[in-house]
Motif scaffolding. Structure first.
Motif, PDB file in Angstrom:
ATOM      1  N   ALA A   1       8.891   1.389  -0.488  1.00 23.20           N
ATOM      2  CA  ALA A   1       8.049   1.231   0.693  1.00 23.20           C
ATOM      3  C   ALA A   1       8.881   0.866   1.917  1.00 23.20           C
ATOM      4  CB  ALA A   1       6.995   0.154   0.440  1.00 23.20           C
ATOM      5  N   VAL A   2       8.323   1.142   3.096  1.00 24.93           N
ATOM      6  CA  VAL A   2       9.045   0.898   4.340  1.00 24.93           C
ATOM      7  C   VAL A   2       9.409  -0.571   4.522  1.00 24.93           C
ATOM      8  CG1 VAL A   2       8.106   2.925   5.513  1.00 24.93           C
ATOM      9  CG2 VAL A   2       6.899   0.746   5.673  1.00 24.93           C
ATOM     10  N   ASP A   3       8.606  -1.472   3.976  1.00 25.97           N
ATOM     11  CA  ASP A   3       8.899  -2.906   4.093  1.00 25.97           C
ATOM     12  C   ASP A   3       9.591  -3.459   2.843  1.00 25.97           C
ATOM     13  OD1 ASP A   3       6.803  -2.916   2.287  1.00 25.97           O
ATOM     14  OD2 ASP A   3       5.530  -4.269   3.457  1.00 25.97           O
ATOM     15  N   GLU A   4       9.915  -2.577   1.904  1.00 28.09           N
ATOM     16  CA  GLU A   4      10.614  -2.923   0.663  1.00 28.09           C
ATOM     17  C   GLU A   4       9.812  -3.838  -0.263  1.00 28.09           C
ATOM     18  OE1 GLU A   4      14.594  -4.232   1.533  1.00 28.09           O
ATOM     19  OE2 GLU A   4      15.042  -2.414   2.651  1.00 28.09           O
ATOM     20  N   ARG A   5       8.509  -4.016   0.023  1.00 26.65           N
ATOM     21  CA  ARG A   5       7.649  -4.814  -0.849  1.00 26.65           C
ATOM     22  C   ARG A   5       7.076  -3.923  -1.950  1.00 26.65           C
ATOM     23  NH1 ARG A   5       3.163  -7.700   2.479  1.00 26.65           N
ATOM     24  NH2 ARG A   5       2.505  -8.102   0.354  1.00 26.65           N
ATOM     25  N   PRO A   6       6.797  -4.506  -3.129  1.00 32.25           N
ATOM     26  CA  PRO A   6       6.168  -3.721  -4.196  1.00 32.25           C
ATOM     27  C   PRO A   6       4.756  -3.293  -3.794  1.00 32.25           C
ATOM     28  CG  PRO A   6       6.539  -5.998  -4.890  1.00 32.25           C
ATOM     29  CD  PRO A   6       7.083  -5.863  -3.516  1.00 32.25           C
ATOM     30  N   VAL A   7       4.306  -2.239  -4.429  1.00 30.34           N
ATOM     31  CA  VAL A   7       3.008  -1.628  -4.131  1.00 30.34           C
ATOM     32  C   VAL A   7       2.026  -1.936  -5.251  1.00 30.34           C
ATOM     33  CG1 VAL A   7       1.914   0.655  -4.080  1.00 30.34           C
ATOM     34  CG2 VAL A   7       3.906   0.209  -2.667  1.00 30.34           C
ATOM     35  N   ASP A   8       0.787  -2.254  -4.876  1.00 30.58           N
ATOM     36  CA  ASP A   8      -0.262  -2.432  -5.877  1.00 30.58           C
ATOM     37  C   ASP A   8      -1.552  -1.699  -5.530  1.00 30.58           C
ATOM     38  OD1 ASP A   8      -0.999  -4.132  -3.803  1.00 30.58           O
ATOM     39  OD2 ASP A   8      -1.653  -5.745  -5.121  1.00 30.58           O
ATOM     40  N   LEU A   9      -1.666  -1.161  -4.329  1.00 30.99           N
ATOM     41  CA  LEU A   9      -2.813  -0.347  -3.929  1.00 30.99           C
ATOM     42  C   LEU A   9      -2.306   1.046  -3.581  1.00 30.99           C
ATOM     43  CD1 LEU A   9      -4.750  -2.806  -1.580  1.00 30.99           C
ATOM     44  CD2 LEU A   9      -5.323  -2.200  -3.940  1.00 30.99           C
TER      45      LEU A   9
ATOM     46  N   VAL B   1       0.839  -1.206   0.000  1.00 28.60           N
ATOM     47  CA  VAL B   1       0.000   0.000   0.000  1.00 28.60           C
ATOM     48  C   VAL B   1       0.873   1.255   0.000  1.00 28.60           C
ATOM     49  CG1 VAL B   1      -1.700   1.315   1.345  1.00 28.60           C
ATOM     50  CG2 VAL B   1      -1.867  -1.184   1.231  1.00 28.60           C
ATOM     51  N   ALA B   2       0.491   2.234  -0.812  1.00 31.65           N
ATOM     52  CA  ALA B   2       1.135   3.546  -0.812  1.00 31.65           C
ATOM     53  C   ALA B   2       0.066   4.622  -0.655  1.00 31.65           C
ATOM     54  CB  ALA B   2       1.915   3.773  -2.097  1.00 31.65           C
ATOM     55  N   LEU B   3       0.409   5.660   0.103  1.00 33.06           N
ATOM     56  CA  LEU B   3      -0.504   6.773   0.351  1.00 33.06           C
ATOM     57  C   LEU B   3       0.168   8.105   0.006  1.00 33.06           C
ATOM     58  CD1 LEU B   3      -1.832   5.608   3.851  1.00 33.06           C
ATOM     59  CD2 LEU B   3      -2.912   5.271   1.631  1.00 33.06           C
TER      60      LEU B   3
ATOM     61  N   CYS C   1      -7.777   8.235   8.353  1.00 34.48           N
ATOM     62  CA  CYS C   1      -8.914   7.432   7.890  1.00 34.48           C
ATOM     63  C   CYS C   1      -8.508   6.527   6.734  1.00 34.48           C
ATOM     64  CB  CYS C   1     -10.043   8.373   7.468  1.00 34.48           C
ATOM     65  SG  CYS C   1     -11.421   7.594   6.630  1.00 34.48           S
ATOM     66  N   VAL C   2      -7.821   7.101   5.764  1.00 37.08           N
ATOM     67  CA  VAL C   2      -7.388   6.336   4.595  1.00 37.08           C
ATOM     68  C   VAL C   2      -6.364   5.280   5.007  1.00 37.08           C
ATOM     69  CG1 VAL C   2      -6.189   6.475   2.382  1.00 37.08           C
ATOM     70  CG2 VAL C   2      -7.914   8.181   2.984  1.00 37.08           C
ATOM     71  N   ALA C   3      -5.409   5.661   5.836  1.00 39.62           N
ATOM     72  CA  ALA C   3      -4.367   4.729   6.266  1.00 39.62           C
ATOM     73  C   ALA C   3      -4.968   3.540   7.010  1.00 39.62           C
ATOM     74  CB  ALA C   3      -3.345   5.448   7.144  1.00 39.62           C
ATOM     75  N   ARG C   4      -5.887   3.807   7.931  1.00 39.93           N
ATOM     76  CA  ARG C   4      -6.533   2.713   8.671  1.00 39.93           C
ATOM     77  C   ARG C   4      -7.236   1.744   7.727  1.00 39.93           C
ATOM     78  NH1 ARG C   4      -7.905   6.572  12.378  1.00 39.93           N
ATOM     79  NH2 ARG C   4      -9.895   6.932  11.364  1.00 39.93           N
ATOM     80  N   LYS C   5      -7.950   2.296   6.772  1.00 37.02           N
ATOM     81  CA  LYS C   5      -8.746   1.469   5.859  1.00 37.02           C
ATOM     82  C   LYS C   5      -7.852   0.593   4.978  1.00 37.02           C
ATOM     83  CE  LYS C   5     -12.870   0.659   4.130  1.00 37.02           C
ATOM     84  NZ  LYS C   5     -13.980   0.176   4.912  1.00 37.02           N
ATOM     85  N   LEU C   6      -6.874   1.186   4.338  1.00 38.58           N
ATOM     86  CA  LEU C   6      -6.060   0.432   3.388  1.00 38.58           C
ATOM     87  C   LEU C   6      -5.032  -0.470   4.047  1.00 38.58           C
ATOM     88  CD1 LEU C   6      -7.459   2.392   1.398  1.00 38.58           C
ATOM     89  CD2 LEU C   6      -5.384   2.245   0.062  1.00 38.58           C
ATOM     90  N   ARG C   7      -4.643  -0.164   5.258  1.00 39.47           N
ATOM     91  CA  ARG C   7      -3.664  -1.012   5.939  1.00 39.47           C
ATOM     92  C   ARG C   7      -4.319  -2.222   6.602  1.00 39.47           C
ATOM     93  NH1 ARG C   7       0.708   2.009   9.257  1.00 39.47           N
ATOM     94  NH2 ARG C   7       1.668  -0.010   8.988  1.00 39.47           N
ATOM     95  N   ASP C   8      -5.652  -2.244   6.634  1.00 35.14           N
ATOM     96  CA  ASP C   8      -6.351  -3.407   7.179  1.00 35.14           C
ATOM     97  C   ASP C   8      -6.167  -4.572   6.209  1.00 35.14           C
ATOM     98  OD1 ASP C   8      -8.431  -4.742   8.953  1.00 35.14           O
ATOM     99  OD2 ASP C   8      -9.387  -4.848   6.976  1.00 35.14           O
ATOM    100  N   PRO C   9      -5.590  -5.695   6.674  1.00 34.67           N
ATOM    101  CA  PRO C   9      -5.309  -6.812   5.757  1.00 34.67           C
ATOM    102  C   PRO C   9      -6.540  -7.349   5.038  1.00 34.67           C
ATOM    103  CG  PRO C   9      -4.173  -7.125   7.850  1.00 34.67           C
ATOM    104  CD  PRO C   9      -5.087  -5.950   8.021  1.00 34.67           C
ATOM    105  N   GLU C  10      -7.672  -7.431   5.718  1.00 32.38           N
ATOM    106  CA  GLU C  10      -8.888  -7.949   5.079  1.00 32.38           C
ATOM    107  C   GLU C  10      -9.386  -6.997   3.996  1.00 32.38           C
ATOM    108  OE1 GLU C  10     -11.923  -9.111   7.860  1.00 32.38           O
ATOM    109  OE2 GLU C  10     -10.494 -10.280   9.045  1.00 32.38           O
TER     110      GLU C  10
END
Length: 153
Positions: free
Chosen positions: A90-98, A62-64, A118-127
């Motif tokens: 990204a902070v975890d060095e993983r590629p971003v797709d959202l 995820v990127a914001l 609000c946006v960070a909470r929503k998109l960082r939720d794994p589900e």
């Protein structure tokens, strides 16, 4: 504040194809400029300045990217699901797709900080992130992001 306050259904992009981080930011800046009737170069420069402070790739794909801009009257968002994940530093060095682009008015306002939270909470939720990755179209992406029930995700 909810995602509905920030994101319009027309500002959801499924399957966006870009060649890299710079191309992604440029594409999002152009789209935001059209929606907000602002200069794309001004938006892009603000996003690049913000990225210079540290990547807005928050992890888990995820990127914001976000910036404060003159001419933005209320929080504005664009949600893109990339067709192919890309390196975003990204902070975890993983590629971003959202990717959720957030443009905020200038000036100090707790409400505007709430928009980012609000946006960070929503998109960082794994589900939620998994559901967004599996959504079939823009309508489903919007419904999932805005916490509305999609007819068929």
């Amino acid at each position: 504040m909810t995602i509905d306050d920030i994101l319009a259904p027309a500002n959801v992009i499924p399957g966006l194809r870009v060649s890299g981080k710079a191309a992604l930011l440029e594409d999002l800046a152009k789209r935001a400029a059209q929606s907000l009737d602002l200069d794309a170069g001004t938006i892009l420069n603000a996003l690049i300045r913000r990225e210079g402070l540290g990547s807005t790739g928050v992890g888990n794909g995820v990127a914001l990217p976000h910036a404060r801009l003159e001419g933005v009257r209320k929080p504005f968002g664009l949600l893109a699901r990339l067709r192919d994940p890309l390196d975003f530093d990204a902070v975890d060095e993983r590629p971003v797709d959202l990717v959720f682009l957030l443009l905020l008015p200038t000036g100090e306002s707790g409400e505007h900080l709430n928009a980012l939270a609000c946006v960070a909470r929503k998109l960082r939720d794994p589900e939620t992130a998994a559901a967004l990755r599996g959504a079939r179209d823009a309508a489903c992406l919007y419904a999932l992001a805005s916490a509305r029930s999609p007819s068929k995700a």
